[in-house]
Design an enzyme around this catalytic site. Structure first.
Site, PDB file in Angstrom:
ATOM      1  N   ARG A   1     -17.359   4.259   5.227  1.00  0.00           N
ATOM      2  CA  ARG A   1     -16.203   3.641   4.762  1.00  0.00           C
ATOM      3  C   ARG A   1     -15.193   3.380   5.604  1.00  0.00           C
ATOM      4  O   ARG A   1     -14.594   2.169   5.780  1.00  0.00           O
ATOM      5  CB  ARG A   1     -15.782   4.476   3.558  1.00  0.00           C
TER       6      ARG A   1
ATOM      7  N   ALA B   1     -18.355  -0.655  -5.306  1.00  0.00           N
ATOM      8  CA  ALA B   1     -17.394  -1.471  -4.458  1.00  0.00           C
ATOM      9  C   ALA B   1     -18.245  -2.921  -4.475  1.00  0.00           C
ATOM     10  O   ALA B   1     -17.476  -3.746  -4.066  1.00  0.00           O
ATOM     11  CB  ALA B   1     -17.774  -0.585  -3.064  1.00  0.00           C
TER      12      ALA B   1
ATOM     13  N   ASP C   1     -11.654  -1.180  -8.744  1.00  0.00           N
ATOM     14  CA  ASP C   1     -11.813   0.288  -9.549  1.00  0.00           C
ATOM     15  C   ASP C   1     -10.631   0.284 -10.525  1.00  0.00           C
ATOM     16  O   ASP C   1     -10.687   0.902 -11.603  1.00  0.00           O
ATOM     17  CB  ASP C   1     -11.762   1.391  -8.831  1.00  0.00           C
TER      18      ASP C   1
ATOM     19  N   ARG D   1     -19.956  15.992  -1.148  1.00  0.00           N
ATOM     20  CA  ARG D   1     -20.151  14.999  -0.226  1.00  0.00           C
ATOM     21  C   ARG D   1     -20.066  15.337   1.540  1.00  0.00           C
ATOM     22  O   ARG D   1     -19.047  16.370   1.604  1.00  0.00           O
ATOM     23  CB  ARG D   1     -19.214  13.792  -0.283  1.00  0.00           C
TER      24      ARG D   1
ATOM     25  N   GLU E   1       0.934  -1.107   0.135  1.00  0.00           N
ATOM     26  CA  GLU E   1       0.091   0.081   0.063  1.00  0.00           C
ATOM     27  C   GLU E   1       0.759   1.184   0.107  1.00  0.00           C
ATOM     28  O   GLU E   1       1.718   1.435   0.633  1.00  0.00           O
ATOM     29  CB  GLU E   1      -0.987  -0.149   1.098  1.00  0.00           C
TER      30      GLU E   1
HETATM   31  C1  LIG Z   1     -18.977   9.531  -4.731  1.00  0.00           C
HETATM   32  C2  LIG Z   1     -18.932   8.328  -4.753  1.00  0.00           C
HETATM   33  C3  LIG Z   1     -19.829   7.425  -4.198  1.00  0.00           C
HETATM   34  C4  LIG Z   1     -19.718   6.030  -4.196  1.00  0.00           C
HETATM   35  N1  LIG Z   1     -20.658   5.097  -3.513  1.00  0.00           N
HETATM   36  C5  LIG Z   1     -20.851   3.907  -3.583  1.00  0.00           C
HETATM   37  C6  LIG Z   1     -21.659   3.101  -3.044  1.00  0.00           C
HETATM   38  O1  LIG Z   1     -22.718   3.556  -2.504  1.00  0.00           O
HETATM   39  N2  LIG Z   1     -21.780   1.639  -3.072  1.00  0.00           N
HETATM   40  C7  LIG Z   1     -20.592   0.988  -3.972  1.00  0.00           C
HETATM   41  O2  LIG Z   1     -20.826  -0.047  -4.089  1.00  0.00           O
HETATM   42  N3  LIG Z   1     -19.926   1.804  -4.359  1.00  0.00           N
HETATM   43  C8  LIG Z   1     -19.897   3.252  -4.419  1.00  0.00           C
HETATM   44  N4  LIG Z   1     -18.585   3.826  -5.027  1.00  0.00           N
HETATM   45  C9  LIG Z   1     -17.569   3.158  -5.606  1.00  0.00           C
HETATM   46  C10 LIG Z   1     -16.722   2.786  -4.540  1.00  0.00           C
HETATM   47  O3  LIG Z   1     -16.225   3.639  -3.841  1.00  0.00           O
HETATM   48  C11 LIG Z   1     -15.452   2.214  -5.394  1.00  0.00           C
HETATM   49  O4  LIG Z   1     -15.867   1.298  -6.334  1.00  0.00           O
HETATM   50  C12 LIG Z   1     -14.505   1.491  -4.266  1.00  0.00           C
HETATM   51  O5  LIG Z   1     -14.092   2.258  -3.346  1.00  0.00           O
HETATM   52  C13 LIG Z   1     -13.125   0.980  -5.181  1.00  0.00           C
HETATM   53  O6  LIG Z   1     -12.305   0.309  -4.278  1.00  0.00           O
HETATM   54  P1  LIG Z   1     -10.695  -0.129  -4.462  1.00  0.00           P
HETATM   55  O7  LIG Z   1     -10.402  -0.833  -3.577  1.00  0.00           O
HETATM   56  O8  LIG Z   1     -10.983  -1.026  -5.827  1.00  0.00           O
HETATM   57  O9  LIG Z   1     -10.055   1.258  -4.917  1.00  0.00           O
HETATM   58  P2  LIG Z   1      -9.601   2.236  -4.187  1.00  0.00           P
HETATM   59  O10 LIG Z   1     -10.631   2.662  -2.731  1.00  0.00           O
HETATM   60  O11 LIG Z   1      -9.329   3.482  -4.909  1.00  0.00           O
HETATM   61  O12 LIG Z   1      -8.201   1.625  -3.261  1.00  0.00           O
HETATM   62  C14 LIG Z   1      -7.102   1.839  -4.076  1.00  0.00           C
HETATM   63  C15 LIG Z   1      -5.894   1.560  -2.951  1.00  0.00           C
HETATM   64  O13 LIG Z   1      -4.783   1.740  -3.772  1.00  0.00           O
HETATM   65  C16 LIG Z   1      -3.613   2.461  -3.142  1.00  0.00           C
HETATM   66  N5  LIG Z   1      -2.860   2.617  -4.487  1.00  0.00           N
HETATM   67  C17 LIG Z   1      -3.145   3.397  -5.619  1.00  0.00           C
HETATM   68  N6  LIG Z   1      -2.023   3.296  -6.333  1.00  0.00           N
HETATM   69  C18 LIG Z   1      -1.234   2.672  -5.737  1.00  0.00           C
HETATM   70  C19 LIG Z   1       0.391   2.217  -6.367  1.00  0.00           C
HETATM   71  N7  LIG Z   1       0.592   2.579  -7.249  1.00  0.00           N
HETATM   72  N8  LIG Z   1       1.092   1.411  -5.287  1.00  0.00           N
HETATM   73  C20 LIG Z   1       0.488   1.163  -4.123  1.00  0.00           C
HETATM   74  N9  LIG Z   1      -0.635   1.413  -3.679  1.00  0.00           N
HETATM   75  C21 LIG Z   1      -1.472   2.154  -4.413  1.00  0.00           C
HETATM   76  C22 LIG Z   1      -4.450   3.698  -2.760  1.00  0.00           C
HETATM   77  O14 LIG Z   1      -3.923   4.308  -1.729  1.00  0.00           O
HETATM   78  C23 LIG Z   1      -5.778   2.886  -2.043  1.00  0.00           C
HETATM   79  O15 LIG Z   1      -5.353   2.439  -0.809  1.00  0.00           O
HETATM   80  C24 LIG Z   1     -18.612   5.389  -4.737  1.00  0.00           C
HETATM   81  C25 LIG Z   1     -17.609   6.111  -5.493  1.00  0.00           C
HETATM   82  C26 LIG Z   1     -17.764   7.455  -5.483  1.00  0.00           C
HETATM   83  C27 LIG Z   1     -16.766   8.354  -5.996  1.00  0.00           C
END
Ligand SMILES: Cc1cc2nc3c(=O)[nH]c(=O)nc-3n(C[C@H](O)[C@H](O)[C@H](O)COP(=O)(O)OP(=O)(O)OC[C@H]3O[C@@H](n4cnc5c(N)ncnc54)[C@H](O)[C@@H]3O)c2cc1C
Length: 427
Positions: A115, A326, A313, A197, A34
């Protein structure tokens, strides 16, 4: 290769942490890398739909139990199955008397968490020493079928591993390595929507809006904008997301989140009625504005390249209008964990990992990329922007019902069964 393949997870957000837990549950060897100095999520709500909670259980019942600990449903007894009530946000009616348009219901209605609280709960489920912090992955070097992969980090260090799973979000370094940095799919696209938000103490929200509006999930529709609210923190807090569409470019090339203030929200929602005005009045004076980017313009053709893959994502970031981004991450995790745990994959060492990733990609592309497009359309439906439909509430309701039911009714066990037959074909 070591006696068991080493799996590197890049990124410790919801996807990365859930994946590590699901793989550890299946006795696989994982390390999370991370970039941040510690785990962290933003202070905002995120809702999970029935398909996502079924997937959580398959990942690990511990994840589901952690979710249940912090999950909040609508407060009113008669709204337990209501996902959202849609209201006419522009109507010039007194607070609480906005015309009701329609509702969508599912088996447990709105089901949201704060969250940061959810992440805190699931992080506790990781085995000690799973995560290395301050590790921003810059690039990967793949030297062939029988050689380990090399990860190069921004702090100048390098590490070897047998497989890499990019859970590094919308700006994924892993996706950039897979596609090449000049590929249009390496960069996300601005959807021309942004969102303010905020979190409001429930006591204050009830005083301003009354119990029904404050304590149950509501969607206030209007031209080129919509506002949604739902309870989190076991009903102690009301989560607010206020979306606006315009044709201007997003003002920053680097940052997806910019500081803003209430006067901007007031201006953007000046065409809304008294209820939405009141919601804005009770927001904090300074709040963040989030650009809504997605991967909808140049979807990936494959989520894997040999023994490297992306999920969540990083693979298919979506706008949030289905509230399911998510949830799709969790479905991905359940699917990949089940495929990686298949005995054929486990018996075949490095080759098995590559076939597992290929199978994951083939079985997840269609549903996850459909979501990205359908979510864009939903955002426009809520804002009366879809040509041929505009303010036709009956048509909006019909479309919303159909698309959301496609998300909610999916059965992870069926999807895994299908993936296992694809896996058989791929061996
Ligand atoms: C306004 C808004 C509202 C939302 N509401 C909902 C909802 O109600 N329900 C729902 O299901 N979804 C919702 N979503 C979508 C949801 O937030 C995302 O799909 C989800 O949080 C993505 O999780 P993730 O772990 O894939 O990515 P992220 O949460 O982006 O996590 C990525 C992680 O990787 C780390 N990272 C990044 N690059 C690197 C690198 N090169 N090397 C090492 N670490 C790195 C970051 O620091 C982070 O910890 C919403 C999104 C938004 C913008």
């Amino acid at each position: 290769m070591a006696s068991q393949p080493r799996i590197a997870i890049i990124g410790g957000g919801i996807s990365g942490v859930c994946l590590a837990i699901a793989l550890q549950k299946r006795n696989l060897d994982v390390t999370i890398y991370e970039q941040a100095p510690k785990f962290g999520e933003i202070g905002a709500g995120v809702a999970f739909n029935p398909a996502a909670t079924r997937a959580m259980k398959l990942c690990s019942t511990d994840i589901y139990d952690a979710f249940e600990k912090v999950a909040t449903r609508n407060i009113s007894t008669e709204k337990q199955k209501t996902w959202f009530d849609w209201l006419d946000g522009e109507a010039d009616e007194p607070i609480g008397q906005e015309p009701y348009l329609f509702s969508l219901t599912n088996e447990f209605g709105a089901n949201a968490v704060h969250r940061a609280h959810f992440l805190d709960e699931i992080v506790d489920l990781l085995k000690e020493g799973t995560t290395k912090f301050g590790k921003h992955l810059d690039t990967i070097s793949d030297e062939g079928d029988t050689k380990p992969l090399k990860m190069k980090f921004h702090d100048g260090t390098e590490e070897e591993t047998d497989a890499i799973i990019g859970c590094d979000g919308i700006k994924s370094s892993v996706r950039i390595w897979m596609l090449g940095k000049d590929h249009p799919g390496s960069s996300p696209s601005y959807t021309h929507k942004y969102a303010y938000r905020g979190l409001i103490p429930m006591k204050k929200a009830v005083e301003a809006l009354g119990e029904d509006l404050a304590q149950n999930a509501k969607m206030h529709m209007g031209h080129d904008a919509h506002v949604l609210t739902f309870p989190v923190d076991h009903g102690e807090t009301m989560n607010v997301v206020a979306f606006r569409t315009n044709s201007e470019p997003w003002p920053s090339s680097e940052k997806l989140v910019l500081p803003s203030e209430k006067s901007h929200v007031k201006k953007d929602f000046e065409h809304f009625g008294p209820t939405v005005q009141k919601i804005i009045d009770i927001l904090e004076p300074n709040l963040d504005c989030w650009a809504i980017f997605d991967l909808g313009d140049h979807p990936m053709e494959s989520y894997h390249k040999r023994r490297v893959c992306v999920l969540g994502d990083a693979a298919h970031a979506t706008s949030p209008h289905h509230g399911a981004g998510a949830g799709m991450c969790i479905e991905d995790v359940a699917m990949l964990a089940e495929v990686l745990n298949d005995h054929k994959v486990r018996d075949q060492g490095l080759k098995g990992l590559e076939i597992a990733f290929k199978t994951f990609s083939e079985t997840r592309l269609e549903r996850t990329q459909w979501l990205v497009q359908s979510s864009r359309r939903s955002g426009d439906l809520y804002e009366w922007r879809v040509e041929g439909i505009v303010e036709d509430i009956e048509k909006i309701q019909k479309e919303c019902k159909e698309s959301n039911e496609k998300i909610w009714n999916a059965q992870i066990t069926e999807m895994v069964k299908e993936a296992k037959s694809v896996l058989d074909r791929n061996f």
